[in-house]
Design a protein around this motif. Structure first.
Motif, PDB file in Angstrom:
ATOM      1  N   ARG A   1       6.144 -15.282  -3.315  1.00 56.34           N
ATOM      2  CA  ARG A   1       5.058 -14.987  -2.364  1.00 56.34           C
ATOM      3  C   ARG A   1       4.220 -13.847  -2.935  1.00 56.34           C
ATOM      4  O   ARG A   1       4.677 -13.128  -3.822  1.00 56.34           O
ATOM      5  CB  ARG A   1       5.649 -14.601  -1.009  1.00 56.34           C
ATOM      6  CG  ARG A   1       6.645 -13.478  -1.135  1.00 56.34           C
ATOM      7  CD  ARG A   1       7.411 -13.239   0.123  1.00 56.34           C
ATOM      8  NE  ARG A   1       8.490 -12.309  -0.141  1.00 56.34           N
ATOM      9  CZ  ARG A   1       9.417 -11.987   0.724  1.00 56.34           C
ATOM     10  NH1 ARG A   1       9.403 -12.514   1.912  1.00 56.34           N
ATOM     11  NH2 ARG A   1      10.348 -11.132   0.421  1.00 56.34           N
TER      12      ARG A   1
ATOM     13  N   LEU B   1       2.224 -10.293  -3.479  1.00 54.52           N
ATOM     14  CA  LEU B   1       2.593  -8.880  -3.264  1.00 54.52           C
ATOM     15  C   LEU B   1       2.014  -8.395  -1.934  1.00 54.52           C
ATOM     16  O   LEU B   1       1.025  -8.962  -1.458  1.00 54.52           O
ATOM     17  CB  LEU B   1       2.009  -8.025  -4.383  1.00 54.52           C
ATOM     18  CG  LEU B   1       2.676  -8.091  -5.740  1.00 54.52           C
ATOM     19  CD1 LEU B   1       1.761  -7.471  -6.783  1.00 54.52           C
ATOM     20  CD2 LEU B   1       3.998  -7.352  -5.721  1.00 54.52           C
ATOM     21  N   PRO B   2       2.597  -7.368  -1.335  1.00 59.25           N
ATOM     22  CA  PRO B   2       1.989  -6.796  -0.123  1.00 59.25           C
ATOM     23  C   PRO B   2       0.524  -6.446  -0.388  1.00 59.25           C
ATOM     24  O   PRO B   2       0.180  -5.963  -1.464  1.00 59.25           O
ATOM     25  CB  PRO B   2       2.821  -5.530   0.127  1.00 59.25           C
ATOM     26  CG  PRO B   2       4.120  -5.781  -0.552  1.00 59.25           C
ATOM     27  CD  PRO B   2       3.814  -6.650  -1.727  1.00 59.25           C
ATOM     28  N   ASP B   3      -0.308  -6.732   0.604  1.00 57.10           N
ATOM     29  CA  ASP B   3      -1.752  -6.510   0.456  1.00 57.10           C
ATOM     30  C   ASP B   3      -2.048  -5.011   0.267  1.00 57.10           C
ATOM     31  O   ASP B   3      -1.574  -4.195   1.056  1.00 57.10           O
ATOM     32  CB  ASP B   3      -2.450  -7.023   1.726  1.00 57.10           C
ATOM     33  CG  ASP B   3      -3.951  -7.105   1.553  1.00 57.10           C
ATOM     34  OD1 ASP B   3      -4.533  -6.122   1.057  1.00 57.10           O
ATOM     35  OD2 ASP B   3      -4.523  -8.156   1.897  1.00 57.10           O
ATOM     36  N   PRO B   4      -2.839  -4.664  -0.769  1.00 53.95           N
ATOM     37  CA  PRO B   4      -3.128  -3.236  -0.986  1.00 53.95           C
ATOM     38  C   PRO B   4      -3.846  -2.580   0.198  1.00 53.95           C
ATOM     39  O   PRO B   4      -3.635  -1.399   0.462  1.00 53.95           O
ATOM     40  CB  PRO B   4      -4.008  -3.223  -2.234  1.00 53.95           C
ATOM     41  CG  PRO B   4      -4.439  -4.622  -2.438  1.00 53.95           C
ATOM     42  CD  PRO B   4      -3.434  -5.507  -1.806  1.00 53.95           C
ATOM     43  N   ALA B   5      -4.673  -3.379   0.903  1.00 52.99           N
ATOM     44  CA  ALA B   5      -5.385  -2.799   2.070  1.00 52.99           C
ATOM     45  C   ALA B   5      -4.383  -2.407   3.153  1.00 52.99           C
ATOM     46  O   ALA B   5      -4.530  -1.372   3.809  1.00 52.99           O
ATOM     47  CB  ALA B   5      -6.384  -3.814   2.613  1.00 52.99           C
TER      48      ALA B   5
ATOM     49  N   VAL C   1      -1.185  -1.664   2.598  1.00 56.01           N
ATOM     50  CA  VAL C   1      -0.424  -0.505   2.081  1.00 56.01           C
ATOM     51  C   VAL C   1      -1.233   0.776   2.282  1.00 56.01           C
ATOM     52  O   VAL C   1      -0.700   1.795   2.732  1.00 56.01           O
ATOM     53  CB  VAL C   1      -0.077  -0.708   0.580  1.00 56.01           C
ATOM     54  CG1 VAL C   1       0.592   0.533   0.004  1.00 56.01           C
ATOM     55  CG2 VAL C   1       0.823  -1.915   0.403  1.00 56.01           C
ATOM     56  N   TRP C   2      -2.523   0.695   1.984  1.00 58.78           N
ATOM     57  CA  TRP C   2      -3.419   1.856   2.150  1.00 58.78           C
ATOM     58  C   TRP C   2      -3.441   2.308   3.610  1.00 58.78           C
ATOM     59  O   TRP C   2      -3.290   3.493   3.919  1.00 58.78           O
ATOM     60  CB  TRP C   2      -4.825   1.459   1.672  1.00 58.78           C
ATOM     61  CG  TRP C   2      -5.896   2.482   1.925  1.00 58.78           C
ATOM     62  CD1 TRP C   2      -6.730   2.559   3.009  1.00 58.78           C
ATOM     63  CD2 TRP C   2      -6.255   3.583   1.079  1.00 58.78           C
ATOM     64  NE1 TRP C   2      -7.576   3.625   2.886  1.00 58.78           N
ATOM     65  CE2 TRP C   2      -7.318   4.266   1.716  1.00 58.78           C
ATOM     66  CE3 TRP C   2      -5.786   4.046  -0.149  1.00 58.78           C
ATOM     67  CZ2 TRP C   2      -7.913   5.403   1.164  1.00 58.78           C
ATOM     68  CZ3 TRP C   2      -6.388   5.177  -0.697  1.00 58.78           C
ATOM     69  CH2 TRP C   2      -7.436   5.839  -0.056  1.00 58.78           C
TER      70      TRP C   2
ATOM     71  N   LYS D   1      -1.271   1.594   6.070  1.00 58.18           N
ATOM     72  CA  LYS D   1       0.052   2.089   6.510  1.00 58.18           C
ATOM     73  C   LYS D   1       0.284   3.510   6.011  1.00 58.18           C
ATOM     74  O   LYS D   1       0.818   4.357   6.725  1.00 58.18           O
ATOM     75  CB  LYS D   1       1.165   1.188   5.967  1.00 58.18           C
ATOM     76  CG  LYS D   1       1.423  -0.052   6.787  1.00 58.18           C
ATOM     77  CD  LYS D   1       2.673  -0.722   6.216  1.00 58.18           C
ATOM     78  CE  LYS D   1       2.976  -2.039   6.865  1.00 58.18           C
ATOM     79  NZ  LYS D   1       4.110  -2.706   6.209  1.00 58.18           N
ATOM     80  N   ALA D   2      -0.109   3.754   4.754  1.00 57.64           N
ATOM     81  CA  ALA D   2       0.089   5.090   4.175  1.00 57.64           C
ATOM     82  C   ALA D   2      -0.677   6.129   4.979  1.00 57.64           C
ATOM     83  O   ALA D   2      -0.173   7.229   5.223  1.00 57.64           O
ATOM     84  CB  ALA D   2      -0.362   5.103   2.716  1.00 57.64           C
TER      85      ALA D   2
END
Lengths: 191, 158
Positions: free
Chosen positions: B55, B57-61, B63-64, B66-67
């Protein structure tokens, strides 16, 4: 195969500003570009360490959360690369400490993943063999062979002295050789 | 075993590309580090090349985002820490106040409570309770503080 990062200057705000100019933190577009460049190899590393895709996803995200919290604008290219792998390694080792059943867990989780076709069967077998090593041995081998990290970088990622890395890497290679032999896959001899 | 072998990288590259020189082959025969590296390198190379992701990778948007949410909650946590410390101190003082007051005036309080029975009400109507105004004032103060603290705690949590 090497993931040695050669990031464009735009990703490293701290290193490209004029002398005395204020350093800008990384914005979302810069982060996205950086993420797309590094996340794949970092995920592969984590997956080989923990043996489970969901756990690797979680640890990958945690690694980037910490990375963003560390004010990446101040970091240089080499620092960012080392930081990511060091953080990922620490998180993976913490994960094992928390579960306290590292070997069983990683091997069982790897085995639990669906064995549907030949590709999956090969992956399953290789993961099982790699899972016979300790997490630190897996990390050593992956960083040395796949990430092409030198002994200093490996030492930094694993919290070891580079002199110890040489000894431990030698032992890890020997142990993997034994595992391969046990499974009927003779390691390569000098040609 | 102190310094890493300077030919190790070359040996790994030669193994990967299967391009060996006589000098490198001779080196591997005499170097146990390089020999060990060479023995497992092809397997690790194959292992690294197998596809492991089913599947994306986790979506960078995500991750951004959530961070930043996490960073916000960490900041809130930091700001709320002194308030929480104040709450604990206040709980302690209010609890200590109640304990002191009740211990100090326990017998008088018992007698006063008995005056609420019908028999005693008639008997002691003229005598009145032997509790001072100060006691009732202290009760009032402690009750007010307890209610205020409870409300403050509820509002802070919300």
């Amino acid at each position: 195969m090497s993931m040695a990062l050669t990031l464009p200057a735009q990703f490293i705000a701290g290193t490209t500003t004029r002398r005395g100019a204020p350093q800008k933190p990384m914005n979302e577009a810069q982060f996205e570009a950086f993420y797309r460049k590094t996340a794949g190899s970092l995920w592969s590393y984590l997956y080989r360490l923990v043996g489970n895709a969901s756990t690797a996803d979680d640890l990958l995200q945690k690694t980037f959360f910490r990375y963003l919290r560390s004010n990446p604008a101040l970091a240089g290219e080499e620092h960012m690369r080392r930081y990511l792998f060091r953080t990922a390694t620490n998180l993976a080792l913490d994960h094992f400490r928390e579960s306290k059943r590292e070997k069983e867990k990683s091997v069982v989780q790897a085995a639990a993943e669906s064995v549907v076709d030949e590709r999956h069967a090969l992956r399953h077998d290789m993961m099982r063999m790699f899972g016979e090593l300790k997490p630190r041995e897996r990390a050593l081998l992956w960083l040395a062979h796949v990430e092409e990290a030198d002994h200093d970088e490996i030492g930094e990622a694993l919290g070891l002295k580079s002199k110890s890395v040489r000894v431990l890497l030698f032992r890890a290679r020997k142990k993997l050789g034994d595992v391969l032999r046990k499974h009927g896959m003779a390691p390569e001899a000098a040609r | 075993m102190s310094e890493p072998c300077r030919y190790e990288r070359e040996v790994l590259r030669a193994t990967e590309e299967d391009r060996w020189t006589d000098a490198l082959r001779a080196h591997v025969a005499g170097c146990e580090d390089c020999s060990a590296a060479m023995s497992v390198a092809p397997w690790i190379d194959r292992f690294a090349k197998i596809e492991t992701r089913d599947r994306p990778l986790p979506d960078p948007a995500v991750v951004w985002l959530k961070a930043h949410v996490l960073r916000g909650s960490v900041a809130v946590e930091r700001v709320a820490r002194p308030m929480r410390a104040f709450h604990y101190v206040a709980y302690f003082f209010v609890a200590a106040g109640w304990a002191t007051l009740l211990t100090w005036k326990w017998s008088s309080l018992q007698q006063w409570l008995l005056t609420f029975s019908p028999a005693h009400a008639l008997q002691n109507a003229a005598n009145g309770a032997n509790l001072s105004v100060t006691f009732f004032l202290a009760i009032f103060l402690l009750s007010s503080m307890t209610i205020t603290l409870a409300l403050h705690t509820i509002l802070a949590e919300e």
